[in-house]
Design a protein around this motif. Sequence first.
Motif, mmCIF file in Angstrom:
data_model
loop_
_atom_site.group_PDB
_atom_site.id
_atom_site.type_symbol
_atom_site.label_atom_id
_atom_site.label_comp_id
_atom_site.label_asym_id
_atom_site.label_seq_id
_atom_site.Cartn_x
_atom_site.Cartn_y
_atom_site.Cartn_z
ATOM 1 N N ASN A 128 40.493 31.422 44.246
ATOM 2 C CA ASN A 128 41.166 32.266 45.430
ATOM 3 C C ASN A 128 42.589 32.510 45.206
ATOM 4 O O ASN A 128 43.318 32.477 46.022
ATOM 5 N N LEU A 129 42.878 32.479 43.811
ATOM 6 C CA LEU A 129 44.127 32.803 43.596
ATOM 7 C C LEU A 129 44.602 34.599 43.559
ATOM 8 O O LEU A 129 43.761 34.916 43.147
ATOM 9 N N LYS A 130 45.823 34.990 43.913
ATOM 10 C CA LYS A 130 46.027 36.186 43.842
ATOM 11 C C LYS A 130 47.379 36.259 42.780
ATOM 12 O O LYS A 130 48.382 35.777 43.062
ATOM 13 N N VAL A 131 46.868 36.630 41.508
ATOM 14 C CA VAL A 131 47.726 36.556 40.115
ATOM 15 C C VAL A 131 48.398 37.709 40.169
ATOM 16 O O VAL A 131 47.765 38.765 40.046
ATOM 17 N N ARG A 132 49.661 37.841 39.981
ATOM 18 C CA ARG A 132 50.536 38.877 39.784
ATOM 19 C C ARG A 132 51.129 38.856 38.341
ATOM 20 O O ARG A 132 52.063 37.951 38.174
ATOM 21 N N ALA A 133 50.764 39.951 37.516
ATOM 22 C CA ALA A 133 51.321 39.903 36.203
ATOM 23 C C ALA A 133 51.276 41.238 35.778
ATOM 24 O O ALA A 133 50.733 42.342 36.295
ATOM 25 N N HIS A 134 51.959 41.427 34.690
ATOM 26 C CA HIS A 134 51.989 43.027 33.826
ATOM 27 C C HIS A 134 50.659 43.392 33.152
ATOM 28 O O HIS A 134 50.538 44.467 33.014
ATOM 29 N N ALA A 135 49.997 42.235 32.709
ATOM 30 C CA ALA A 135 48.912 42.602 31.931
ATOM 31 C C ALA A 135 47.994 41.400 32.075
ATOM 32 O O ALA A 135 48.199 40.191 32.112
ATOM 33 N N PHE A 136 46.581 41.717 31.881
ATOM 34 C CA PHE A 136 45.713 40.689 31.837
ATOM 35 C C PHE A 136 44.598 40.906 30.656
ATOM 36 O O PHE A 136 44.164 42.167 30.364
ATOM 37 N N THR A 137 44.227 39.928 30.026
ATOM 38 C CA THR A 137 43.104 40.011 28.965
ATOM 39 C C THR A 137 41.914 40.002 29.762
ATOM 40 O O THR A 137 41.666 39.532 30.783
ATOM 41 N N ALA A 139 40.534 36.588 30.839
ATOM 42 C CA ALA A 139 41.210 36.136 31.860
ATOM 43 C C ALA A 139 41.167 36.582 33.160
ATOM 44 O O ALA A 139 41.021 35.812 34.409
ATOM 45 N N ARG A 140 40.927 37.916 33.220
ATOM 46 C CA ARG A 140 40.749 38.731 34.529
ATOM 47 C C ARG A 140 39.197 38.147 35.111
ATOM 48 O O ARG A 140 38.911 37.981 35.851
ATOM 49 N N ALA A 141 38.112 38.114 34.010
ATOM 50 C CA ALA A 141 37.028 37.841 34.356
ATOM 51 C C ALA A 141 36.912 36.275 35.001
ATOM 52 O O ALA A 141 36.097 35.864 36.051
ATOM 53 N N GLU A 142 37.708 35.478 34.477
ATOM 54 C CA GLU A 142 37.585 34.030 34.761
ATOM 55 C C GLU A 142 38.331 33.897 36.169
ATOM 56 O O GLU A 142 38.009 32.862 36.950
ATOM 57 N N ILE A 143 39.401 34.578 36.348
ATOM 58 C CA ILE A 143 40.013 34.385 37.730
ATOM 59 C C ILE A 143 39.245 35.161 38.920
ATOM 60 O O ILE A 143 39.096 34.425 40.022
ATOM 61 N N GLU A 144 38.482 36.119 38.351
ATOM 62 C CA GLU A 144 37.606 36.969 39.564
ATOM 63 C C GLU A 144 36.215 36.134 39.773
ATOM 64 O O GLU A 144 35.805 36.257 40.850
ATOM 65 N N ALA A 145 35.967 35.344 38.821
ATOM 66 C CA ALA A 145 34.775 34.673 38.854
ATOM 67 C C ALA A 145 34.860 33.328 40.179
ATOM 68 O O ALA A 145 33.937 32.989 40.758
#
Length: 229
Positions: A193-202, A205-211
């Motif tokens: 349940n992290l809310k990650v703020r960055a300028h770009a995501f691979t 990495a996006r799939a792993e965070i949202e999973a």
Amino acid sequence: AELSASFAASMLLRLAVAAALFVSAEGLLGSVARATAPAAACSRADLAMRVFDWKTRGSEAPALEGLDLGSLSKSPGSAHRAARKGRGISAGQGATCGFGTRGQKSRSGHSTRPGFEGGQIPLYRRLPKFVGRPTGPGHTKTEYEIIKVSALNQLDDGAEVDYAALLAARAVSKSKRKLNKVVGAADKLTVKNLKVRAHAFTSSARAEIEALGGSCIELSPTTGEPVAA
């Protein structure tokens, strides 16, 4: 007695010559003063007209008081017709036409192309090699500070994560780059349940965070504000 008489005669002769020279010098100075007196009496306007007095063919010169860019005109003899080259040696520009005898710069057309520097590496080819890449393909490349998803494991569940939070948690070190990018890593993400703020995501990495129930908030590279999805 004879010596005293000759001495007196020589002295009288000298005095006569000196008097004559004085009179002639006085007369010369008086004539010079009389000649210069009218010139000194000339007004400033007369002098200005004498310097700038000229006429154009067919019309009078404009008045100095109202002279501006709209009233300028050519003075006689200032415009010349184009030189006729290659019409015989008597014209002064015949045969070689003023370009010399043979050689690269005597040929018709342009002697060298723009940017040519005699065979050495020209400026437009040296600039991309300079430190800092002022030109060339590397100049427009966007460089990011890399954040691995394994660095996010040092934060608590449900936290809001940005580069400042990671820096405070000693998960990353200081960087000279202003843009951040979250990428995948060998060590998997375990925090949820992290809310990650960055300028770009691979994508990985996006799939792993949202999973794990988290969200990826992409920031604008210029304003730093969240970009509307």
